[in-house]
Design an enzyme around this catalytic site. Sequence first.
Site, PDB file in Angstrom:
ATOM      1  N   GLY A 187       0.761  -1.168  -0.192  1.00  0.00           N
ATOM      2  CA  GLY A 187      -0.282   0.159   0.455  1.00  0.00           C
ATOM      3  C   GLY A 187       1.118   1.781   0.067  1.00  0.00           C
TER       4      GLY A 187
ATOM      5  N   GLY B  37       2.147   5.211   1.765  1.00  0.00           N
ATOM      6  CA  GLY B  37       1.561   5.692   3.163  1.00  0.00           C
ATOM      7  C   GLY B  37       1.675   6.942   3.364  1.00  0.00           C
ATOM      8  N   GLY B  38       2.475   7.086   4.305  1.00  0.00           N
ATOM      9  CA  GLY B  38       2.358   9.077   3.909  1.00  0.00           C
ATOM     10  C   GLY B  38       3.467   9.458   3.066  1.00  0.00           C
TER      11      GLY B  38
ATOM     12  N   GLY C  25       5.432   6.534   1.239  1.00  0.00           N
ATOM     13  CA  GLY C  25       5.673   6.343  -0.223  1.00  0.00           C
ATOM     14  C   GLY C  25       5.415   5.207   0.442  1.00  0.00           C
TER      15      GLY C  25
ATOM     16  N   VAL D 128       4.713   1.167   0.411  1.00  0.00           N
ATOM     17  CA  VAL D 128       5.384   0.189   1.071  1.00  0.00           C
ATOM     18  C   VAL D 128       5.430  -1.414   0.291  1.00  0.00           C
ATOM     19  CG1 VAL D 128       4.865  -1.216   3.791  1.00  0.00           C
ATOM     20  CG2 VAL D 128       4.849   1.439   3.342  1.00  0.00           C
TER      21      VAL D 128
ATOM     22  N   ASP E 240       1.829  11.255  14.443  1.00  0.00           N
ATOM     23  CA  ASP E 240       0.837  11.468  13.574  1.00  0.00           C
ATOM     24  C   ASP E 240      -0.404   9.267  13.985  1.00  0.00           C
ATOM     25  OD1 ASP E 240      -1.118  11.431  10.930  1.00  0.00           O
ATOM     26  OD2 ASP E 240       1.078  10.425  10.025  1.00  0.00           O
TER      27      ASP E 240
HETATM   28  O1  ACK Z   1      -3.317  -1.095   5.527  1.00  0.00           O
HETATM   29  P1  ACK Z   1      -1.772  -2.153   5.277  1.00  0.00           P
HETATM   30  O2  ACK Z   1      -2.529  -3.255   4.403  1.00  0.00           O
HETATM   31  O3  ACK Z   1      -0.624  -2.200   6.252  1.00  0.00           O
HETATM   32  O4  ACK Z   1      -1.547  -1.118   4.521  1.00  0.00           O
HETATM   33  C1  ACK Z   1      -0.714  -0.309   4.912  1.00  0.00           C
HETATM   34  C2  ACK Z   1       0.867  -0.155   3.754  1.00  0.00           C
HETATM   35  O5  ACK Z   1       1.913  -0.911   4.018  1.00  0.00           O
HETATM   36  C3  ACK Z   1       0.838   1.402   3.932  1.00  0.00           C
HETATM   37  O6  ACK Z   1       1.556   1.820   5.234  1.00  0.00           O
HETATM   38  C4  ACK Z   1       0.887  -1.953   5.283  1.00  0.00           C
HETATM   39  N1  ACK Z   1       2.378  -1.625   5.873  1.00  0.00           N
HETATM   40  C5  ACK Z   1       3.279  -1.079   6.995  1.00  0.00           C
HETATM   41  N2  ACK Z   1       3.593  -1.186   7.567  1.00  0.00           N
HETATM   42  C6  ACK Z   1       4.072  -2.209   7.550  1.00  0.00           C
HETATM   43  C7  ACK Z   1       5.260  -4.040   7.807  1.00  0.00           C
HETATM   44  N3  ACK Z   1       5.582  -3.710   8.626  1.00  0.00           N
HETATM   45  N4  ACK Z   1       4.177  -4.991   7.687  1.00  0.00           N
HETATM   46  C8  ACK Z   1       3.104  -5.399   7.041  1.00  0.00           C
HETATM   47  N5  ACK Z   1       2.406  -4.240   6.503  1.00  0.00           N
HETATM   48  C9  ACK Z   1       3.218  -3.222   6.111  1.00  0.00           C
HETATM   49  C10 ACK Z   1      -0.185  -0.599   5.916  1.00  0.00           C
END
Ligand code: ACK
Length: 826
Positions: free
Chosen positions: A514, A516-517, A519, A521, A632
């Site tokens: 997905g 994030g703020g 960039g 992930v 945040d």
């Molecule tokens: O809600 P999600 O599936 O969980 O979508 C967001 C997306 O990346 C953008 O932030 C997922 N995400 C972020 N960090 C992690 C992590 N450490 N492990 C698994 N998913 C993550 C987050």
Amino acid sequence: MKVLSALFVYSFLLSFLRTSSTLDTITPSQSIRDGETLVSASGRYELGFFSPGSSKSRYVGIWFGVSNDTVVWVANREIPLKNRLGVLKVTNRGILVLLDSTNTSIWSSNISRTAGNKINNPTAQLLDSGNLVVTDGNNSDPKSFLWQSFDHPSDTLLPDMKIGWDSASGLDRYLTAWKSPEDPAQGEFSGVLDRRGLPQVVCMQGDKIKGRPGSWNGLYFTGKPWLRPNPLFKYEFVLNEKAVYYNYKLLNNSILLRYVLNSLGNGLAYRWMARTQSWDLLTSYQSDECQNYGHCGAYASCNINESPVCACLKGFIPKFPKDWNSAYWSGGCVRGTPLGCNNGDGFLKYKGVKLPDTSSSWFDRNMNLKECEELCLKNCSCRAYANLDIRNGGSGCLLWFADLVDLVVLQMGGQDLYIRVAASELDHIEKNRHFVQKYQVIIIVCSAILLTVMLALGLVTYVRRMKLRKEGMNIRRQNDYNNEDKKEDMELPIFDLITISNATDNFANNNKLGEGGFGSVYKGTLLRGQEIAVKRLSKNSGQGLNEFKNEVILIAKLQHRNLVKLLGCCIQEQEKLLIYEYMHNKSLDSFIFDQSKSRLLDWRMRHSIIGGIARGLLYLHEDSRLRIIHRDLKASNVLLDNNMNPKISDFGLAKTFGRDQTEADTNRIVGTYGYMPPEYAGYGQISVKTDVFSFGVLLLEIVSGKKNKELCNSGQCLNLLGHAWKLWIEDKPMELIDEFLVLGDSCILSEVLRCIHVGLLCVQQRPEDRPNMSSVVLMLSSDNSLPNPRQPGFVAGKTSLGEDSSPGNLEMPSINEVTITVLEAR
Ligand code: ACK
């Protein structure tokens, strides 16, 4: 007529005299009616009729003179009075009876002790210790008490009360929690002294052990090293043929102390603070996994500072490896190598642990540790040994004859435990030692070679670092602990871009988790199979090098089970990457705001998620080396691991405060609308209360399953906070609760309502009214009364509630769940 009016005046005077005087005793010719009280000699304790919380039922109880809502003992716990017409009396036979409006006895005290044949002058007296006693005449010798409330504890242990057994009375005294803060009937938790083996204190939930403060080691209960000798009170543990009990005594009589087992099963000790007129928690209660009895099963240790928390003891392997690898620890571990018994086993020493369950143990006061070891070796069923008493270098012998369960590695205190293993296991360890001794020369030469290789590697790393520095990408850890400008190199693994490219299939779209703020992930898998999440900073994102460094430096320093773990970073070419542990259940918002997934989150889970987030935030604010304000906190920045444990993520916006700094102003407003408090969105004022506000919003979202966005209904537009506040002042907070939760089995209404209450306290308009996170953690785990919340900040969408036009009632900016950065907002 004259006679009647004289009678009326007489009875009025009598009742006036009764209520205006402060009696501490009653005799058979007197009684206590609802509205009247007995007050102990110095006014410390008071006995009378009360209704807990908002309940209408009436009970007879004892409370503190300074704090009349802190009830320490209840007479008619199971059968409340339906109205205010109850009467408490002492009979000619020295029995206390509580009569209802029909003159029927609904509770009586019975006689615990016989004091000869005839009772001449029965008297009930409330003593200054909080003990309600029945005596014959004014005999103050405890041995002559006909009955005493200290023999029948409720949920509170006062100084000088005993928990345990004595042969003289035949009584086994234990604490029982209330059902709920509104119902003093016996709840599911009890605090008892288990007399099997070496006696130990356990907290029971029904007939199962929930937690275990443990056995007495001469100074403290093995699992509670922070209750060691102190200037306020001293513990006494008595263990002989006639009695097995413990109690505590005040060392300074002017203080007020109480220990309560609350309806959630938490044991909490409080001291009265006259200055603030409130109860201060003496030992901070930290509910963590390792406090659950036998969390890791047999022959395993639980260490809350390790990840995973459970580990098999040396020489033992998981009993059910599949379960163990999926974090189901309760199956525990079994021996890797069977014991040889008489063919020579040995012992491995574990330092600083909470001793295992002693219910199947044996002990002797007079043996020393050597004799203890010999005795254990001789008996094939003996599994471990330890000193019985840790004072003066240790004495006595304690042996275990059953599986070792509930062994916890403590962060302070703890004892040495010697665990039996097969000789071959010892051989393995010994061999290593002998090998080191025997081949010292070879080892020295090898070490020298190794050192040279390491130096060469260091040189290569140095050259690489210099190269990175040249590219303006040198990350340093700022040591502003002492506000000095000292800097030290960061000790965080630096990954190669090629490694991360391979792990994420060159940042393939189907690996994208997905946005994030700052960039995207991506999910990745390292060569050894370890799953990772890679945050790839977009080249044109608002998170420049500064935010990036900020996040890296902050997270690298932080370690807490409710914060996401940073595994490393990569700064190469145009890429700035952060590598995190992969969280299988992704973010909290993907659960709570999703119609079908939210059903997977029952109340138990939501409650534990709320607690976890609160503890993570508390760590950031108060327990880490620096005071860190996240700025945040929101549902999408809380990630859930395999076991649905919450972990706070995204520290790119975090602001570091000096330990003593509490507030700051900024001209750079960053965060997410809907979670920002008014003083921050409006004036850029930051403090820990900024996060407390966001936490409150998040808490209300978790309970309601709704986002904090504008909801319009018959012309009135309110956001979630406004809606919650409206329901609160209309006395309908239940309507806020997610419908699905209300239907679920695990929903404990009093707990949910308490969470709403705490949520509203956190989102109050004025930062100074909001509690800090340590109070929030306490409020969530105790059942103390809470202050009334004031109106939240940002309650309205287009129209505001009430007439207040202060910044807190500002119309909320349009809702946007994406993190924003606004420059020069002031
Ligand atoms: O809600 P999600 O599936 O969980 O979508 C967001 C997306 O990346 C953008 O932030 C997922 N995400 C972020 N960090 C992690 C992590 N450490 N492990 C698994 N998913 C993550 C987050």
